[in-house]
Write an enzyme that holds these catalytic residues in place. Structure first.
Site, PDB file in Angstrom:
ATOM      1  N   GLY A  28       0.843  -1.202   0.000  1.00 37.46           N
ATOM      2  CA  GLY A  28       0.000   0.000   0.000  1.00 37.46           C
ATOM      3  C   GLY A  28       0.872   1.243   0.000  1.00 37.46           C
ATOM      4  O   GLY A  28       0.620   2.214  -0.739  1.00 37.46           O
ATOM      5  N   THR A  29       1.919   1.192   0.809  1.00 41.11           N
ATOM      6  CA  THR A  29       2.849   2.325   0.929  1.00 41.11           C
ATOM      7  C   THR A  29       3.440   2.688  -0.427  1.00 41.11           C
ATOM      8  O   THR A  29       3.618   3.870  -0.750  1.00 41.11           O
ATOM      9  CB  THR A  29       3.989   1.934   1.898  1.00 41.11           C
ATOM     10  OG1 THR A  29       3.403   1.633   3.163  1.00 41.11           O
ATOM     11  CG2 THR A  29       5.005   3.046   2.044  1.00 41.11           C
TER      12      THR A  29
ATOM     13  N   THR B 272       8.526  -5.518   4.644  1.00 45.54           N
ATOM     14  CA  THR B 272       7.322  -6.265   5.036  1.00 45.54           C
ATOM     15  C   THR B 272       7.700  -7.708   5.373  1.00 45.54           C
ATOM     16  O   THR B 272       8.526  -8.314   4.676  1.00 45.54           O
ATOM     17  CB  THR B 272       6.208  -6.304   3.956  1.00 45.54           C
ATOM     18  OG1 THR B 272       5.265  -7.335   4.306  1.00 45.54           O
ATOM     19  CG2 THR B 272       6.708  -6.621   2.565  1.00 45.54           C
TER      20      THR B 272
ATOM     21  N   ASP C 291       5.801 -10.005   4.863  1.00 44.27           N
ATOM     22  CA  ASP C 291       5.094 -10.849   3.885  1.00 44.27           C
ATOM     23  C   ASP C 291       5.944 -11.194   2.654  1.00 44.27           C
ATOM     24  O   ASP C 291       5.608 -12.124   1.922  1.00 44.27           O
ATOM     25  CB  ASP C 291       3.812 -10.155   3.406  1.00 44.27           C
ATOM     26  CG  ASP C 291       2.796 -10.004   4.521  1.00 44.27           C
ATOM     27  OD1 ASP C 291       2.810 -10.829   5.453  1.00 44.27           O
ATOM     28  OD2 ASP C 291       1.987  -9.056   4.467  1.00 44.27           O
TER      29      ASP C 291
ATOM     30  N   GLY D 193      -0.128 -13.584   7.097  1.00 46.96           N
ATOM     31  CA  GLY D 193      -0.173 -13.534   5.630  1.00 46.96           C
ATOM     32  C   GLY D 193      -1.600 -13.718   5.149  1.00 46.96           C
ATOM     33  O   GLY D 193      -2.069 -14.845   5.015  1.00 46.96           O
TER      34      GLY D 193
HETATM   35  O1  F6P Z   1       1.427  -6.937   6.131  1.00 50.35           O
HETATM   36  C1  F6P Z   1       2.048  -7.418   7.272  1.00 50.35           C
HETATM   37  C2  F6P Z   1       1.076  -8.129   8.167  1.00 50.35           C
HETATM   38  O2  F6P Z   1       1.759  -8.534   9.327  1.00 50.35           O
HETATM   39  C3  F6P Z   1       0.338  -9.310   7.543  1.00 50.35           C
HETATM   40  O3  F6P Z   1       1.086 -10.487   7.472  1.00 50.35           O
HETATM   41  C4  F6P Z   1      -0.847  -9.413   8.460  1.00 50.35           C
HETATM   42  O4  F6P Z   1      -1.910 -10.083   7.812  1.00 50.35           O
HETATM   43  C5  F6P Z   1      -1.172  -7.981   8.723  1.00 50.35           C
HETATM   44  O5  F6P Z   1       0.033  -7.261   8.542  1.00 50.35           O
HETATM   45  C6  F6P Z   1      -1.724  -7.671  10.082  1.00 50.35           C
HETATM   46  O6  F6P Z   1      -2.015  -6.315  10.133  1.00 50.35           O
HETATM   47  P1  F6P Z   1      -2.300  -5.472  11.442  1.00 50.35           P
HETATM   48  O7  F6P Z   1      -1.000  -5.339  12.198  1.00 50.35           O
HETATM   49  O8  F6P Z   1      -2.784  -4.167  10.940  1.00 50.35           O
HETATM   50  O9  F6P Z   1      -3.294  -6.247  12.238  1.00 50.35           O
END
Ligand code: F6P
Length: 361
Positions: A113-114, A134, A136, A179
């Protein structure tokens, strides 16, 4: 005078501080006339001109520190063109802050997104460089992102710990790994931790294939089964739904997450006891692993090289073990998913790991 803005955006991860340290040390080793503006909590700091003026000292001693010294927040790209509650035009506000401070460039550390917003700011005429952050590892254009290896290590450690308790009980254990859209962390941690079944968003599963495998393992005297399941794992049936229908189904789901839905189905179909472990945000916490410290330092230093040359509009990526610059317009809006036909999946299947999609010979 060289004026650099810096911000970290989206979910945090390990090695954000290490990467910023790499940028600042790289620049300050060559120039002393540098001003660093650290914007707080991601794009929010740029929108509302909330920043601290930092010096190289602020970036000393942070190589191993988790989180981000700047703070971060999620600012969805789709809302960037929507005015805030006071009618403020966010894009114009970001440009205004940049120009008011007379910045030479903005270094942005973030994920998918960034990068959409970073590219938009580039299109609006700002000098932008980005670093691939990330857990991910789903950013297009780079083989690696920092945070990924640290998260894999933590998820692997969780599976390892489950393994020892699993050997003491005849149970099924489900470990839900982060993920939602991609399964890189689950795939790597699942293989590293010796999971029997790995479920990924990219490979829809059939619950009967999973429960058959558990029963077969039992019949062969293997008392326990370990499943590494990505947050976004999806059944074949659900994968056949339209995006909107699936979202509606998820909204009505009585389970907190996929692991709980699977646990109930497995319990019903096999009569086995099932236990769930969700390491959650521990996967993004703590010190970066050695690999991420090195990797983030390299991309940070590579960004410093470009800043010193005044060469902007890129993400620093890793390809074939080397740092390279990739045009932001090529990165923005693209996702690097797990290829179900890749050699890693093939090799995992070769050694008997099930992905719940087909019965293994
Ligand atoms: O994008 C990184 C991540 O850790 C994903 O693996 C996970 O689904 C999501 O962010 C969780 O997001 P948040 O910290 O906003 O709950």
């Amino acid at each position: 005078m060289l004026r650099i803005g810096m911000l970290t955006s989206g979910g945090d991860c390990q090695a954000l501080n290490a990467a910023m340290r790499g940028v600042v040390k790289g620049i300050c080793s060559k120039r002393s006339d540098v001003e660093i503006y650290g914007f707080k909590d991601g794009y929010k700091g740029l929108i509302y001109a909330n920043f601290d003026m930092l010096t190289s000292k602020d970036f000393s001693g942070i190589l191993t520190r988790g989180g981000t010294i700047l703070g971060t927040s999620r600012q969805p790209f789709k809302l960037m063109r929507v005015p805030d509650k006071d009618g403020l035009d966010k894009v114009e506000a970001m440009k205004h802050t940049y120009h008011k401070l007379n910045l030479d460039c903005l270094v942005i550390l973030g994920g998918n997104g960034t990068h959409k917003t970073a590219n938009m700011l580039r299109e609006e005429g700002l000098n932008i460089l980005t670093l691939p952050k990330t857990i991910d590892n789903d950013l297009w254009g780079t083989e690696m992102t920092f945070g990924f290896q640290s998260a894999v290590d933590i998820a692997t450690d969780t599976i390892d710990r489950i393994h020892t308790t699993a050997t003491s009980h005849s149970r099924v254990f489900i470990i839900e790994v982060m993920g939602h859209k991609v399964g890189h962390v689950t795939l790597h941690a699942g293989i590293a931790g010796g999971a029997d079944i790995i479920l990924l968003p990219e490979i829809p599963y059939d619950i009967d294939i999973i429960t058959d495998m558990i029963q077969k393992r039992s019949a062969a005297g293997k008392a326990f089964t370990i499943l590494a399941v990505a947050e976004g794992a999806i059944s074949k049936e659900d994968a056949g739904l339209k995006k909107k229908e699936y979202k509606e189904k998820l909204a009505k789901r009585k389970y907190p997450s996929i692991a709980y839905e699977l646990a109930e189905q497995i319990q019903q179909k096999t009569d086995k006891e099932v236990r769930i472990t969700v390491p959650g945000h521990t996967q993004r916490g703590g010190s970066p692993c050695a690999y991420d410290r090195v990797f983030s330092t390299r991309v940070g230093a590579a960004a410093a090289e470009l800043i010193l040359k005044g060469d902007y509009g890129y993400m620093i990526a890793m390809r074939k073990g080397e740092t390279v610059k990739v045009p932001l317009q090529d990165v923005a809006g693209k996702l690097k998913t797990v290829d179900p036909g890749c050699s890693l999946i093939r090799q995992a299947k070769m050694i008997g790991i099930s992905f719940g999609d087909e019965v293994l010979e």
